[in-house]
Scaffold this active site. Structure first.
Site, PDB file in Angstrom:
ATOM      1  N   ASP A   1      -6.958  -3.747   8.078  1.00  0.00           N
ATOM      2  CA  ASP A   1      -6.336  -4.860   7.357  1.00  0.00           C
ATOM      3  C   ASP A   1      -5.810  -5.935   8.301  1.00  0.00           C
ATOM      4  OD1 ASP A   1      -4.801  -2.689   4.839  1.00  0.00           O
ATOM      5  OD2 ASP A   1      -6.857  -3.355   5.151  1.00  0.00           O
TER       6      ASP A   1
ATOM      7  N   ARG B   1      -7.787  -3.318  -8.101  1.00  0.00           N
ATOM      8  CA  ARG B   1      -8.854  -2.507  -7.529  1.00  0.00           C
ATOM      9  C   ARG B   1      -8.455  -1.055  -7.331  1.00  0.00           C
ATOM     10  NH1 ARG B   1     -12.110  -0.556  -6.559  1.00  0.00           N
ATOM     11  NH2 ARG B   1     -11.231   0.385  -4.739  1.00  0.00           N
TER      12      ARG B   1
ATOM     13  N   ILE C   1     -14.409   0.508   9.067  1.00  0.00           N
ATOM     14  CA  ILE C   1     -13.892   1.084   7.824  1.00  0.00           C
ATOM     15  C   ILE C   1     -14.631   0.568   6.602  1.00  0.00           C
ATOM     16  CG2 ILE C   1     -11.846   1.417   6.376  1.00  0.00           C
ATOM     17  CD1 ILE C   1     -11.664   2.858   9.079  1.00  0.00           C
TER      18      ILE C   1
ATOM     19  N   ASN D   1       0.809  -1.224   0.000  1.00  0.00           N
ATOM     20  CA  ASN D   1       0.000   0.000   0.000  1.00  0.00           C
ATOM     21  C   ASN D   1       0.838   1.267   0.000  1.00  0.00           C
ATOM     22  OD1 ASN D   1      -2.120  -1.701  -0.071  1.00  0.00           O
ATOM     23  ND2 ASN D   1      -2.709  -1.431   2.069  1.00  0.00           N
TER      24      ASN D   1
ATOM     25  N   CYS E   1     -15.764  -4.100  -4.773  1.00  0.00           N
ATOM     26  CA  CYS E   1     -14.755  -5.162  -4.694  1.00  0.00           C
ATOM     27  C   CYS E   1     -15.195  -6.101  -3.579  1.00  0.00           C
ATOM     28  CB  CYS E   1     -13.377  -4.579  -4.436  1.00  0.00           C
ATOM     29  SG  CYS E   1     -13.126  -4.205  -2.711  1.00  0.00           S
TER      30      CYS E   1
ATOM     31  N   PRO F   1     -16.486   3.593  -2.995  1.00  0.00           N
ATOM     32  CA  PRO F   1     -16.766   4.900  -3.598  1.00  0.00           C
ATOM     33  C   PRO F   1     -15.477   5.688  -3.823  1.00  0.00           C
ATOM     34  CG  PRO F   1     -17.381   4.889  -1.286  1.00  0.00           C
ATOM     35  CD  PRO F   1     -17.059   3.472  -1.647  1.00  0.00           C
ATOM     36  N   ILE F   2     -15.516   6.592  -4.790  1.00  0.00           N
ATOM     37  CA  ILE F   2     -14.340   7.446  -5.046  1.00  0.00           C
ATOM     38  C   ILE F   2     -14.744   8.918  -5.039  1.00  0.00           C
ATOM     39  CG2 ILE F   2     -13.045   5.679  -6.329  1.00  0.00           C
ATOM     40  CD1 ILE F   2     -13.933   7.126  -8.912  1.00  0.00           C
ATOM     41  N   ASP F   3     -15.872   9.236  -4.375  1.00  0.00           N
ATOM     42  CA  ASP F   3     -16.346  10.626  -4.350  1.00  0.00           C
ATOM     43  C   ASP F   3     -15.299  11.582  -3.774  1.00  0.00           C
ATOM     44  OD1 ASP F   3     -17.064   8.988  -2.025  1.00  0.00           O
ATOM     45  OD2 ASP F   3     -17.884  10.853  -1.195  1.00  0.00           O
ATOM     46  N   LEU F   4     -14.535  11.125  -2.790  1.00  0.00           N
ATOM     47  CA  LEU F   4     -13.532  12.009  -2.183  1.00  0.00           C
ATOM     48  C   LEU F   4     -12.356  12.231  -3.132  1.00  0.00           C
ATOM     49  CD1 LEU F   4     -13.542  10.570   1.450  1.00  0.00           C
ATOM     50  CD2 LEU F   4     -14.854  12.504   0.550  1.00  0.00           C
TER      51      LEU F   4
ATOM     52  N   ARG G   1      -2.133 -11.294  -3.999  1.00  0.00           N
ATOM     53  CA  ARG G   1      -2.101  -9.847  -4.283  1.00  0.00           C
ATOM     54  C   ARG G   1      -1.260  -9.114  -3.248  1.00  0.00           C
ATOM     55  NH1 ARG G   1      -7.196  -7.447  -3.455  1.00  0.00           N
ATOM     56  NH2 ARG G   1      -5.934  -5.584  -3.695  1.00  0.00           N
TER      57      ARG G   1
HETATM   58  C1  EPZ Z   1      -6.429   1.751   1.448  1.00  0.00           C
HETATM   59  O1  EPZ Z   1      -7.621   1.563   0.718  1.00  0.00           O
HETATM   60  C2  EPZ Z   1      -5.709   0.405   1.396  1.00  0.00           C
HETATM   61  N1  EPZ Z   1      -5.420   0.051   0.003  1.00  0.00           N
HETATM   62  C3  EPZ Z   1      -6.569  -0.664   2.048  1.00  0.00           C
HETATM   63  O2  EPZ Z   1      -5.823  -1.867   2.056  1.00  0.00           O
HETATM   64  C4  EPZ Z   1      -6.857  -0.254   3.485  1.00  0.00           C
HETATM   65  O3  EPZ Z   1      -7.717  -1.205   4.076  1.00  0.00           O
HETATM   66  C5  EPZ Z   1      -7.525   1.129   3.499  1.00  0.00           C
HETATM   67  O4  EPZ Z   1      -6.691   2.081   2.815  1.00  0.00           O
HETATM   68  C6  EPZ Z   1      -7.767   1.641   4.907  1.00  0.00           C
HETATM   69  O5  EPZ Z   1      -6.566   1.688   5.588  1.00  0.00           O
HETATM   70  C7  EPZ Z   1      -4.375   0.623  -0.623  1.00  0.00           C
HETATM   71  O6  EPZ Z   1      -3.694   1.462  -0.070  1.00  0.00           O
HETATM   72  C8  EPZ Z   1      -4.098   0.170  -2.022  1.00  0.00           C
HETATM   73  P1  EPZ Z   1      -9.867   4.502   2.167  1.00  0.00           P
HETATM   74  P2  EPZ Z   1      -8.515   2.845   0.308  1.00  0.00           P
HETATM   75  O7  EPZ Z   1     -10.069   5.401   1.007  1.00  0.00           O
HETATM   76  O8  EPZ Z   1      -7.635   3.982  -0.037  1.00  0.00           O
HETATM   77  C9  EPZ Z   1     -14.527   5.280   2.202  1.00  0.00           C
HETATM   78  C10 EPZ Z   1      -5.446  -4.154   1.721  1.00  0.00           C
HETATM   79  O9  EPZ Z   1      -5.944  -5.142   2.271  1.00  0.00           O
HETATM   80  N2  EPZ Z   1     -14.317   6.159   1.042  1.00  0.00           N
HETATM   81  O10 EPZ Z   1      -9.058   4.981   3.320  1.00  0.00           O
HETATM   82  O11 EPZ Z   1      -9.520   2.397  -0.694  1.00  0.00           O
HETATM   83  C11 EPZ Z   1     -14.311   3.815   1.865  1.00  0.00           C
HETATM   84  O12 EPZ Z   1     -15.496   3.248   1.314  1.00  0.00           O
HETATM   85  C12 EPZ Z   1      -6.323  -2.995   1.305  1.00  0.00           C
HETATM   86  O13 EPZ Z   1      -4.215  -3.991   1.518  1.00  0.00           O
HETATM   87  C13 EPZ Z   1     -15.352   6.961   0.592  1.00  0.00           C
HETATM   88  O14 EPZ Z   1     -16.462   6.938   1.130  1.00  0.00           O
HETATM   89  O15 EPZ Z   1      -9.245   3.122   1.684  1.00  0.00           O
HETATM   90  C14 EPZ Z   1     -13.983   3.212   3.205  1.00  0.00           C
HETATM   91  O16 EPZ Z   1     -15.190   2.953   3.906  1.00  0.00           O
HETATM   92  C15 EPZ Z   1      -7.783  -3.286   1.542  1.00  0.00           C
HETATM   93  N3  EPZ Z   1     -15.145   7.758  -0.490  1.00  0.00           N
HETATM   94  C16 EPZ Z   1     -13.243   4.349   3.926  1.00  0.00           C
HETATM   95  O17 EPZ Z   1     -13.545   5.546   3.192  1.00  0.00           O
HETATM   96  C17 EPZ Z   1     -13.934   7.811  -1.125  1.00  0.00           C
HETATM   97  O18 EPZ Z   1     -13.800   8.580  -2.111  1.00  0.00           O
HETATM   98  C18 EPZ Z   1     -11.726   4.200   3.965  1.00  0.00           C
HETATM   99  O19 EPZ Z   1     -11.316   4.004   2.654  1.00  0.00           O
HETATM  100  C19 EPZ Z   1     -12.889   6.995  -0.660  1.00  0.00           C
HETATM  101  C20 EPZ Z   1     -13.097   6.175   0.436  1.00  0.00           C
END
Ligand code: EPZ
Length: 417
Positions: free
Chosen positions: A304, A92, A326, A23, A116, A122-125, A396
């Site tokens: 994780d 992903r 999360i 990550n 996934c 979501p990617i709104d942020l 992965r």
């Molecule tokens: C990163 O995912 C990691 N992946 C994840 O690791 C990890 O679990 C996660 O951060 C939390 O620490 C990578 O770095 C490649 P987030 P990411 O955006 O960036 C919500 C693994 O097992 N959200 O911090 O996708 C989202 O739905 C993986 O190695 C929005 O609502 O995590 C979640 O509920 C799994 N809108 C929360 O925020 C957005 O635009 C945290 O997601 C983005 C996220």
């Protein structure tokens, strides 16, 4: 199909050198696109997600090749700005390329990542941050188009999203002027990304805190950087020792990145000793249930590590309440563990795990990365044979889980079933 076959009951003993952090290296590889020169990324793990990132960089016109434990990326003259569906589906988290492609090429096209194994992603942020920097984004039928010259802005994230923080940082490096990112994620991987960006000439400050500042538009150049050790892989091997019993030392990882995990393992009855770049865990008696484990953004308990720790606590005395804050769907390993004799009850985000005297081997299926690894850990302490399929999920994020566990004394092998 491939399966990991585990004969449980063998305590572990030995040391594991932890590979580079998945990550951390994924956003760093995306950031290589920003540098008009050659970048050398040391301690780069050999993982399918890394291979997918290299495929994307090559598709964009970069040279990208592995040289031993490093990969070399030359983005002197990228030619592409799109990430085709096939490549998006390989990984992903390929949305992390959005900010870098838009920043370097002035435009970007990629398909919105679907859901996934962990539920909707979501990617709104991400999109809000890019729009805040002046990027114009249109979404149609699962496709994303972004364009526009970026300019510095004061961004505020409604939650400390790791990926959105990283996308904002990469786009801000190419935005004229100063950008602040407030309520930024504080994960160590963000600090690693800042370290790489500084190595290619970017002016980034504050990573690891909730406010990151980027002076955009400064000339960039190639550089080299060594990726931090993977704290979640380290947590997995410590949880493996807690599951199987014995003594395991993990090296090549910053023990401070694992403080919350080590604290829970100590409370469960493990002896955990930390050194500058190593952590040693010994477990010889039964584990005890611990106070509620609530996953949270860093420095809280990492989501994780939830499944690997749960595997360790399926056997022992007492009960533990897990609260997964999360992701919406991060208990997909639970039904599989219950088939092995675990006593786990689910209620929405809450899982109640009560230790049992013994688990029995079973044929189980990995449905996502960390849950899959946790099924291997449950197999280490189960009586009889456990066969874990769906190993592609596990590969992965773990370079050689079976090889490392075998050298620690586990009876584990991969075979076609
Ligand atoms: C990163 O995912 C990691 N992946 C994840 O690791 C990890 O679990 C996660 O951060 C939390 O620490 C990578 O770095 C490649 P987030 P990411 O955006 O960036 C919500 C693994 O097992 N959200 O911090 O996708 C989202 O739905 C993986 O190695 C929005 O609502 O995590 C979640 O509920 C799994 N809108 C929360 O925020 C957005 O635009 C945290 O997601 C983005 C996220």
């Amino acid at each position: 199909m491939s399966a990991y076959i585990i004969e449980g009951g063998h305590p572990l003993d030995g040391s594991v050198r932890i590979h580079g952090a998945k990550n951390s290296v994924l956003p760093i590889l995306a950031a290589c696109l920003l540098a008009p020169g050659e970048c050398v990324i040391h301690n780069c793990p050999e993982l399918s997600d890394v291979a997918a990132s290299l495929d994307i960089l090559r598709h964009l016109g970069c040279r990208a090749e592995r040289q031993g434990d490093a990969v070399v990326v030359d983005a002197s003259a990228p030619t592409g700005w799109d990430v085709p569906d096939a490549l998006m589906r390989e990984m992903r988290s390929s949305v992390i390329f959005l900010g870098a492609i838009l920043g370097r090429m002035g435009r970007a096209e990629l398909c919105a990542p679907g859901g996934c194994e962990l539920g909707p992603r979501p990617i709104d942020l991400h999109l809000g941050a890019i729009r805040g920097l002046g990027g114009r984004i249109t979404e149609d039928g699962g496709g994303l188009r972004a364009e526009g010259a970026l300019r510095g802005a004061d961004l505020v994230l409604s939650l400390p999203s790791v990926g959105a923080t990283e996308n904002a940082m990469l786009a801000a490096v190419c935005a004229a002027g100063t950008t602040t990112i407030t309520n930024a994620a504080r994960e160590p991987e963000i600090v690693d990304l800042q370290g790489f960006l500084r190595a290619i000439g970017a002016k980034v400050h504050g990573a690891g805190s909730s406010v990151i500042t980027v002076e955009g538009g400064v000339p960039l150049h190639g550089g080299s950087y060594a990726v931090m050790g993977d704290r979640i892989v380290a947590a997995t091997y410590l949880a493996a020792a807690a599951s199987a019993g014995g003594t395991v030392e993990v090296t090549g990882v910053d023990y401070r990145h694992l403080s919350t995990v080590s604290a829970v393992l100590r409370e469960a009855g493990c002896d955990v000793q930390s050194g500058a770049e190593s952590i040693r865990l010994r477990r010889d008696g039964p584990l005890q249930g611990v106070r509620p484990v609530r996953t949270a953004p860093y420095p809280g308990f990492p989501t994780d590590a939830q499944a690997p720790l749960m595997a360790a606590l399926t056997r022992g005395k007492g009960c533990t309440v897990f609260v997964e804050n999360i992701f919406d769907s991060r208990y997909r390993h639970v039904p599989e563990m219950v088939r092995m004799g675990a006593d786990i009850r689910l209620e929405g985000r809450v899982a109640v795990v009560c230790g049992v005297d013994r688990l029995h081997g079973a044929a189980v299926r990995a449905k996502e990365l960390r849950g899959g690894a946790s099924l291997v850990l449950a197999g280490l302490q189960a009586e009889g044979e456990t066969a874990v399929t769906g190993v592609e999920h596990i590969q992965r994020g773990y370079e050689d889980l079976t090889g490392e566990l075998a050298q620690l004394g586990a009876d584990i092998r991969q075979e076609e079933r």
